[in-house]
Scaffold this motif. Structure first.
Motif: not given
Length: 231
Positions: A92-93, A96-97, A131, A199, A201-202, A205-206, A208-209
């Motif tokens: 999922k990461l 998203n990446a 996480s 979340d 894994w927030y 994800d941040e 990666l953003k």
């Protein structure tokens, strides 16, 4: 490791709403250069300021010749070591990446699926990730003892207690010759943003953003543009 969930956790939501916060990730103090996967670690030098912890830029590089970018599927370096739940989270990461990268890069380049004389190839690898730990995160955010432990841990490691983290490596090459244009190895950790309690894994994800926006910024600077947007 359990598969990631986005449902609200009873008893944590009220505390989360009281904490406030913004952001989601900050740069760690260091990263093990031996984790380099895409390039030989001897090519890296230490970054300065808000640059990646380790980086390489081809001397005199100018990206103006490139009008298109081929973005490879994101690599999961530890794939063979992960169990089914862990792999699900990592995938999922990775998905998203890839979405973040193609979205940001496409603002300046045409995204293509094949090589060419004006095509830059971009590779991104998730080297390691973890996480956040919601209960530990919450306790260290709201209790005096927890806050004290967080300060001590942050001072020693650069990582607050209970937050998520991710290490990633990225590489840009000429799609035809394979000539290395630039590369970076970086490590980001979560801040005490309350979303990471909901979340887990927030934070990752941040991070990666942030990296996708940073890639766009670095490419902009390498083209010599004047209107580069710094993340």
């Amino acid at each position: 490791m359990k598969a990631r969930t986005y449902g609200f956790r009873t008893g944590l939501l009220a505390c989360t709403l009281l904490l406030g916060g913004c952001g989601g990730s900050i740069q760690a103090r260091n990263v093990d250069i031996k984790k380099a996967f895409l390039v030989n670690p001897t090519m890296y030098t230490k970054g300065n300021g808000d640059q990646a912890i380790y980086r390489y830029v081809k001397p005199g590089v100018n990206l103006k010749k490139y009008t298109k970018v081929l973005v490879d599927p994101v690599i999961i370096v530890k794939e063979a070591e992960l169990d089914a739940d862990q792999l699900e989270n990592y995938q999922k990461l990775a998905n998203n990446a890839y979405a973040f990268l193609t979205s940001d890069i496409s603002k300046d380049y045409k995204i293509v699926n094949s090589t060419g004389p004006d095509v830059m190839r971009f590779q991104f690898a998730i080297v390691d990730a973890d996480s956040s730990k919601p209960v530990r995160n919450l306790l260290s955010s709201v209790s005096p003892v927890g806050i004290g432990m967080t300060i001590v841990k942050y001072g020693a490691t650069g990582k607050p207690s209970g937050v998520g983290e991710v290490t990633a490596e990225m590489k840009a090459t000429d799609s035809l010759t394979g000539e290395l244009l630039g590369a970076a190895l970086d490590h980001r950790v979560g801040d005490k943003t309350p979303q990471s309690i909901i979340d887990t894994w927030y934070n990752a994800d941040e991070a990666l953003k942030y990296w996708s926006k940073r890639v766009r910024f670095v490419m902009c600077k390498a083209r010599g543009d004047a209107d580069c947007v710094k993340p």
